[in-house]
Design a protein around this motif. Sequence first.
Motif, PDB file in Angstrom:
ATOM      1  N   ARG A  49       6.994  -0.372   1.100  1.00  0.00           N
ATOM      2  CA  ARG A  49       6.068  -1.494   1.262  1.00  0.00           C
ATOM      3  C   ARG A  49       5.821  -1.814   2.732  1.00  0.00           C
ATOM      4  O   ARG A  49       4.695  -2.160   3.112  1.00  0.00           O
ATOM      5  CB  ARG A  49       6.583  -2.725   0.521  1.00  0.00           C
ATOM      6  CG  ARG A  49       6.502  -2.582  -0.985  1.00  0.00           C
ATOM      7  CD  ARG A  49       6.541  -3.920  -1.684  1.00  0.00           C
ATOM      8  NE  ARG A  49       6.472  -3.758  -3.137  1.00  0.00           N
ATOM      9  CZ  ARG A  49       6.454  -4.763  -4.006  1.00  0.00           C
ATOM     10  NH1 ARG A  49       6.517  -6.016  -3.562  1.00  0.00           N
ATOM     11  NH2 ARG A  49       6.385  -4.542  -5.299  1.00  0.00           N
ATOM     12  N   SER A  50       6.838  -1.690   3.555  1.00  0.00           N
ATOM     13  CA  SER A  50       6.652  -1.940   4.980  1.00  0.00           C
ATOM     14  C   SER A  50       5.755  -0.883   5.604  1.00  0.00           C
ATOM     15  O   SER A  50       4.931  -1.176   6.480  1.00  0.00           O
ATOM     16  CB  SER A  50       8.003  -1.985   5.702  1.00  0.00           C
ATOM     17  OG  SER A  50       8.683  -3.187   5.408  1.00  0.00           O
ATOM     18  N   LEU A  51       5.910   0.365   5.181  1.00  0.00           N
ATOM     19  CA  LEU A  51       5.025   1.423   5.660  1.00  0.00           C
ATOM     20  C   LEU A  51       3.581   1.126   5.287  1.00  0.00           C
ATOM     21  O   LEU A  51       2.663   1.244   6.114  1.00  0.00           O
ATOM     22  CB  LEU A  51       5.451   2.772   5.075  1.00  0.00           C
ATOM     23  CG  LEU A  51       6.709   3.406   5.655  1.00  0.00           C
ATOM     24  CD1 LEU A  51       7.167   4.565   4.785  1.00  0.00           C
ATOM     25  CD2 LEU A  51       6.466   3.887   7.078  1.00  0.00           C
ATOM     26  N   GLN A  52       3.375   0.715   4.029  1.00  0.00           N
ATOM     27  CA  GLN A  52       2.018   0.404   3.587  1.00  0.00           C
ATOM     28  C   GLN A  52       1.439  -0.783   4.350  1.00  0.00           C
ATOM     29  O   GLN A  52       0.262  -0.768   4.727  1.00  0.00           O
ATOM     30  CB  GLN A  52       2.021   0.104   2.087  1.00  0.00           C
ATOM     31  CG  GLN A  52       2.330   1.323   1.224  1.00  0.00           C
ATOM     32  CD  GLN A  52       2.369   0.975  -0.252  1.00  0.00           C
ATOM     33  OE1 GLN A  52       3.156   0.134  -0.688  1.00  0.00           O
ATOM     34  NE2 GLN A  52       1.509   1.602  -1.025  1.00  0.00           N
ATOM     35  N   ALA A  53       2.263  -1.782   4.601  1.00  0.00           N
ATOM     36  CA  ALA A  53       1.794  -2.951   5.345  1.00  0.00           C
ATOM     37  C   ALA A  53       1.385  -2.576   6.762  1.00  0.00           C
ATOM     38  O   ALA A  53       0.514  -3.224   7.369  1.00  0.00           O
ATOM     39  CB  ALA A  53       2.888  -4.023   5.381  1.00  0.00           C
TER      40      ALA A  53
END
Length: 324
Positions: free
Chosen positions: A20-24
């Motif tokens: 999720r952090s990568l996507q954000a």
Amino acid sequence: MTDTWLVTGGAGYIGAHVVRSLQAAGAQAVVIDDLSTGDLRRVEVPFVEGDIADRELVADTLRQHRITGVVHLAADKQVAESMRHPLAYYRRNVFNLMQLLDAMAQAGVAKLVFSSSAAVYGMVDSAQVREDHPTQPINPYGETKLIGEWLIRDQARATGLRFAALRYFNVAGTAAPELGDLGRSNLIPMVFDALARGDQPVIFGGRHPTPDGTCVRDFIHVQDLADAHVAAIATLDSPGAGHVFNVGCGRGYSVREVIEMVAEVSGRSIAPLVGEARPGDPAMVVADTAHISATLGWRPRHDLREMVRSAWHAQPQQLSAAQS
């Protein structure tokens, strides 16, 4: 960030937060996981079910998805279990990493963020431990993580691999209820589990050389840890990049203090039992985070109360997921 990152173990507790952090941050993610401890319901990106010991599967995945780099999280991580089954830990944590590095070289992927551990330090004789502190692990789990760092360093020298090894301290909390820690090997979930059964939690050892006799650890919120992975990726564009970072809060809490925080957040009365110390457990390990702060501009944003509070409020969803 427009790269595509393969996250090994991305269906797990930490891995799902990293995705999720990568996507954000604008990156794409692909997950490979054997689902031995992961939960497929956490995965909302392209998914490959498999073991990273399968070098050809990993190499094909890297090529097919045009992977830019790998975040390697898949590993066994329980200290006590590693003392009982050292060969299994060397197979899963060392041999599988060798297979991954081989697949990356085969596919021409030259960026890696590695999940290491504060367990590489072993017994620490200072208030805080820096990355240049002697590494003398006292359990097979810590040994496998240190060997992993050596393997990556040597592969980098031979091939130009760019890497960052993140030495995790004690991970806790959740950024969303559905991403909570389903395991029961970490302290806070262990306390929750005891309360759910109507039992008193057990403290392993009450005579350590610490202020209250219980082990002292540095706790880091899982979202802060996930964000540290994204920050570390930004260092890998430079040729020859090779970094080791502590990822913690820089503040120690004793096991008894953590249990007291659980009691405060939950409103429960908790009278823990004190059992025997576990073999392979150091008395105190607290991070010096000056290096990661100065190099990446990263700092933790969540305190222990928020870690416990977020984990506590995730319990209904976690229990439902574990029972289904």
